[in-house]
Design an enzyme around this catalytic site. Sequence first.
Site, mmCIF file in Angstrom:
data_model
loop_
_atom_site.group_PDB
_atom_site.id
_atom_site.type_symbol
_atom_site.label_atom_id
_atom_site.label_comp_id
_atom_site.label_asym_id
_atom_site.label_seq_id
_atom_site.Cartn_x
_atom_site.Cartn_y
_atom_site.Cartn_z
ATOM 1 N N GLU A 68 -15.003 12.907 30.038
ATOM 2 C CA GLU A 68 -16.416 13.001 29.694
ATOM 3 C C GLU A 68 -17.266 12.650 30.911
ATOM 4 O O GLU A 68 -16.815 11.923 31.797
ATOM 5 C CB GLU A 68 -16.759 12.036 28.553
ATOM 6 C CG GLU A 68 -15.875 12.159 27.328
ATOM 7 C CD GLU A 68 -16.113 11.036 26.336
ATOM 8 O OE1 GLU A 68 -17.231 10.481 26.313
ATOM 9 O OE2 GLU A 68 -15.183 10.689 25.597
ATOM 10 N N ASP A 121 -46.405 25.169 15.531
ATOM 11 C CA ASP A 121 -46.080 24.981 14.112
ATOM 12 C C ASP A 121 -45.611 23.554 13.837
ATOM 13 O O ASP A 121 -45.951 22.962 12.802
ATOM 14 C CB ASP A 121 -44.996 25.973 13.674
ATOM 15 C CG ASP A 121 -45.531 27.391 13.550
ATOM 16 O OD1 ASP A 121 -44.716 28.334 13.515
ATOM 17 O OD2 ASP A 121 -46.771 27.558 13.491
ATOM 18 N N CYS A 177 -19.001 -21.724 57.228
ATOM 19 C CA CYS A 177 -19.573 -23.027 57.565
ATOM 20 C C CYS A 177 -19.023 -24.031 56.559
ATOM 21 O O CYS A 177 -19.151 -23.828 55.351
ATOM 22 C CB CYS A 177 -21.099 -22.988 57.490
ATOM 23 S SG CYS A 177 -21.866 -24.611 57.754
ATOM 24 N N SER A 214 -16.742 -3.098 30.169
ATOM 25 C CA SER A 214 -16.965 -2.204 31.299
ATOM 26 C C SER A 214 -15.668 -1.439 31.549
ATOM 27 O O SER A 214 -14.654 -1.684 30.899
ATOM 28 C CB SER A 214 -17.369 -3.004 32.539
ATOM 29 O OG SER A 214 -16.396 -3.994 32.822
ATOM 30 N N LEU A 215 -15.681 -0.502 32.501
ATOM 31 C CA LEU A 215 -14.510 0.327 32.774
ATOM 32 C C LEU A 215 -13.950 0.048 34.161
ATOM 33 O O LEU A 215 -14.682 -0.308 35.083
ATOM 34 C CB LEU A 215 -14.873 1.815 32.675
ATOM 35 C CG LEU A 215 -15.270 2.341 31.296
ATOM 36 C CD1 LEU A 215 -15.681 3.806 31.402
ATOM 37 C CD2 LEU A 215 -14.135 2.186 30.301
ATOM 38 N N LYS A 229 -15.402 7.598 40.032
ATOM 39 C CA LYS A 229 -16.741 7.589 40.632
ATOM 40 C C LYS A 229 -16.800 8.624 41.750
ATOM 41 O O LYS A 229 -15.919 8.668 42.617
ATOM 42 C CB LYS A 229 -17.061 6.199 41.191
ATOM 43 C CG LYS A 229 -17.007 5.069 40.159
ATOM 44 C CD LYS A 229 -18.118 5.170 39.137
ATOM 45 C CE LYS A 229 -19.462 4.813 39.715
ATOM 46 N NZ LYS A 229 -19.631 3.400 40.013
ATOM 47 N N LYS A 283 -19.912 10.731 33.158
ATOM 48 C CA LYS A 283 -20.389 9.349 33.249
ATOM 49 C C LYS A 283 -21.890 9.400 33.548
ATOM 50 O O LYS A 283 -22.302 9.614 34.686
ATOM 51 C CB LYS A 283 -19.633 8.587 34.338
ATOM 52 C CG LYS A 283 -19.947 7.099 34.370
ATOM 53 C CD LYS A 283 -19.067 6.378 35.395
ATOM 54 C CE LYS A 283 -19.328 4.884 35.361
ATOM 55 N NZ LYS A 283 -20.709 4.536 35.691
ATOM 56 N N CYS A 334 -25.113 -28.404 55.012
ATOM 57 C CA CYS A 334 -25.790 -27.232 55.588
ATOM 58 C C CYS A 334 -26.953 -26.823 54.678
ATOM 59 O O CYS A 334 -26.760 -26.574 53.482
ATOM 60 C CB CYS A 334 -24.811 -26.071 55.719
ATOM 61 S SG CYS A 334 -25.587 -24.533 56.269
#
Length: 652
Positions: free
Chosen positions: A107, A31, A413, A78-79, A302, A109, A418
Amino acid sequence: MKKRIKELTDLLNRYRYDYYTKDAPSVSDSDYDKLYRELVTLEQSYPEYVLQDSPTQQVGGTILKGFEKYRHQYPLFSLQDAFSREELDAFDKRVKAEFPNATYLAELKIDGLSISLSYENGFLQVGATRGDGNIGENITENIKKIKDIPHQLSEPLTITVRGEAYMSRQSFKAINEGRQENGETEFANPRNAAAGTLRQLDTAVVAKRQLATFLYQEVSPTARNQQNEVLAELADLGFSVNPYYQLTSSMDEIWDFIKTIEAKRDQLAYDIDGVVIKVNSLAMQEELGFTVKAPRWAIAYKFPAEEKEAEILSVDWTVGRTGVVTPTANLTPVQLAGTTVSRATLHNVDYIAEKDIRIGDTVIVYKAGDIIPAVLNVVMSKRNQQEVMLIPKLCPSCGSELVHFEDEVALRCINPLCPSLIQRSLEHFASRDAMNITGLGPAIVEKLFLAGFVHDVADIYQLTKEDFMQLDGIKEKSADKLLAAIEASKSNSAEKLLFGLGIRHIGSKVSRLILEVYGDISALLTAKEEEIARIDGLGSTIAQSLTQYFEQKTAAILVDELKTAGVNMHYSGQKVNSDAALFGLTVVLTGKLNQLNRNEAKDKLEALGAKVTGSVSKKTDLVIAGSDAGSKLEKAKSLGIRIEDEDWLRQL
């Protein structure tokens, strides 16, 4: 016909909202398709009646020429990350010290790409990537191909919202199966696939790949008082909002929610990599404020990284742009977080010694932050007389003797000539976050260096078309593009140049903070360490590193060469007045203000050079107290902090 087109547009948009936002289809596919085809036919016959929010405007394709930079009106921060219950408890303690009755909203992530959507009078105007939080890319045409993003809101609001664009596991699987059949390289994971899709120049490809979104924040001012009210409003406006969240004042309940979500993580239709905990009150959020990098009112827990066993086959030692020599293990290949991993960092020599890591060991490999493969530890039960790893004494690039400073964990070094150090420095200078010289990557830099055309970053601006044409694989068209990119980089704002110089401890955000005060690279040649240390967000370590660099005669010569080549030395952003009355002071607002609202007071303080924070501590220099000031005023008195009132502020 105009009326029928309007009826069909409204009807189909409602069906789309029911399907994508409410997850409750209110019409059959057949439909819906029938009504959709009718609308397409009518719009083709009467194009003057096509509405801006027509669902037909979200299919088909346009080939884009590229993406323009977009400066966010409201920065996207950012967190702060947390990886343990202890870190969450510490966050809770900091918040409750200021607001004992604070509640939190937890909430999911979403493991996707952060996007910003701006609407005017209810109509979508701009869709942009997060970028560095201040400048992203305008991807509006691609955003319009994501079916659950409304072109028109249910109310005529002017609003900017933030959310996450992602690819479902089902879509990801189908796309990779198709790519495999076509002999194309498969995407590593849904996040990479979503990122690649949003940067497609062919909008038809974006439409075909079926991205989806979850919106979670109004970054423009809102009349809502609580974060959970914001989510409800976003859903009412027609956005997709994730149904999993929890409101509570208890960190125990937050932890239970985290564990519940972690247990059902694999059952979700999309990837998540943690749980975000936010102070629910928007007024409290405003008072808590921000650090240089992240809000003080939120933290991202995390999930523990996936771990796999692998065998160390050998170790490579490489020299970075600051001279640090980093060990990288070559491994038997393993599948980890959606990608094949055959190399992993061993961090530094102290880490190798601490973990007693040896060639031939079976080790636990994980992805730090779900990004960088790293060796966690050795599986001692599988060790079989492996030899102790030989730590190099000489630089693998130039043969100079390596040093191991007492206060450092890495070998270094210190030979300024270098080859690897010079090449890494050149690569960093040309990189996207620094001078952003498109095309001047590691392979070209190496060829230029080995050919003797470049020895420091100033040499880049002396390169000619003939120089590039002498390199293997470089044709005239490529040489022209490289020269154009080099020329374009001359007009960058000075903070990109400062970051590009590769000074130890001077990252991109720190570079901007420094130039906001000094305004010009040349001014740093005579900057005083104690002055730099006073800049909000910096400190003695950064100040010492910066002054030590610019005290060198070679720094003055380099700056002069870059200036002579036409490289911009000026900061193009808004400069902070270091002579301002409150420059460098940390100020806290508390209580009710009678003449100014809190935003006006904050703006005035910042214009006077102050850093406005939400909590009183030993680092606070000044408290502006209004009427009914409570615990913050008492704490300021107990610490002997200077206290002034609103009238004093207004007279400045």
